[in-house]
Design an enzyme around this catalytic site. Sequence first.
Site, short mmCIF file in Angstrom:
data_model
loop_
_atom_site.label_atom_id
_atom_site.label_comp_id
_atom_site.label_asym_id
_atom_site.label_seq_id
_atom_site.Cartn_x
_atom_site.Cartn_y
_atom_site.Cartn_z
N PRO A 2 6.49 7.73 6.36
CA PRO A 2 6.36 5.76 6.51
C PRO A 2 5.16 5.29 7.56
CG PRO A 2 8.80 6.15 6.64
CD PRO A 2 7.96 7.48 6.78
N GLU A 3 3.99 5.33 7.15
CA GLU A 3 2.76 5.24 8.05
C GLU A 3 2.93 3.44 8.14
OE1 GLU A 3 -0.46 6.98 8.09
OE2 GLU A 3 0.07 9.20 6.99
#
Length: 271
Positions: A2-3
């Site tokens: 997840p960014e």
Amino acid sequence: MPELPEVETTRRGIEPHVVGRRITALRVHDKRLRWPVDLSMVSTVTGRAIRRAGRRAKYLLLETEAGTLILHLGMSGSLRVLPVVTPRVAHDHVDIELDSGVTLRFNDPRRFGSLLFTPEDPSSHPLLKKLAPEPLEPKFDGEYLWKVTRRRSVAIKQLIMNSQLVVGVGNIYASEALFRARIRPRRQARKLTRPECGKLARAIKATLAMAVKVGGTTLRDYVGADGNPGYFRQKLYVYERDGQPCRVCARPVKQFTQGQRSTYWCSNCQK
Ligand SMILES: [Zn+2]
């Protein structure tokens, strides 16, 4: 992994379900996350209302009347809003049950995520207090980039991925933003001109904002019982498109390894 846009998408997805709700139970099924979960937070937050669902960098901040739960999704973590009765599956480590009958369930196969608590202002927490500016906030602009690139001879792509200088620009968004700004990923940071710094700051904002917007279309994935986290695939310019035609000039997109990460770029469009 997840960014920042995925974390912001998660924040927006859970916000309407948690704000104003009271925590009826905090169940830690497995406390062996990146840092062992301190179980003393359970009694502190139980019965407390959640006032706000915030975010700083990739940390989600659930602000309660007694302090703030700080959640990080790590490499593989996800949060889902589910009816409390939903059976747990493998890697469901934490349930934050709410008085509406739903639970905010944290799943993390690789367990690099974390759950921490602070009774203080979270911005003074050791993990958060030294974080660089948020790229989507006004403080981050061309002037800021101009200042931090002076006298730094590191490649510009590596500079914008350095979380001590800018938070939340991961590998995908660094390649995409440099393409939008028409700047070669290997250029020395200090050689960027002032106008290029302005262009790059705007490109980083636009890339992240677009990703958040597209991520917003998958919000329903966070509320279904069968919902896997709906990490979007936006329409990318260069990332993982090596050998395919550039969307601007049609020449093949190139790839090379930079700081152990793959970088994608167009040698014709980027200077
Ligand atoms: Zn091109």
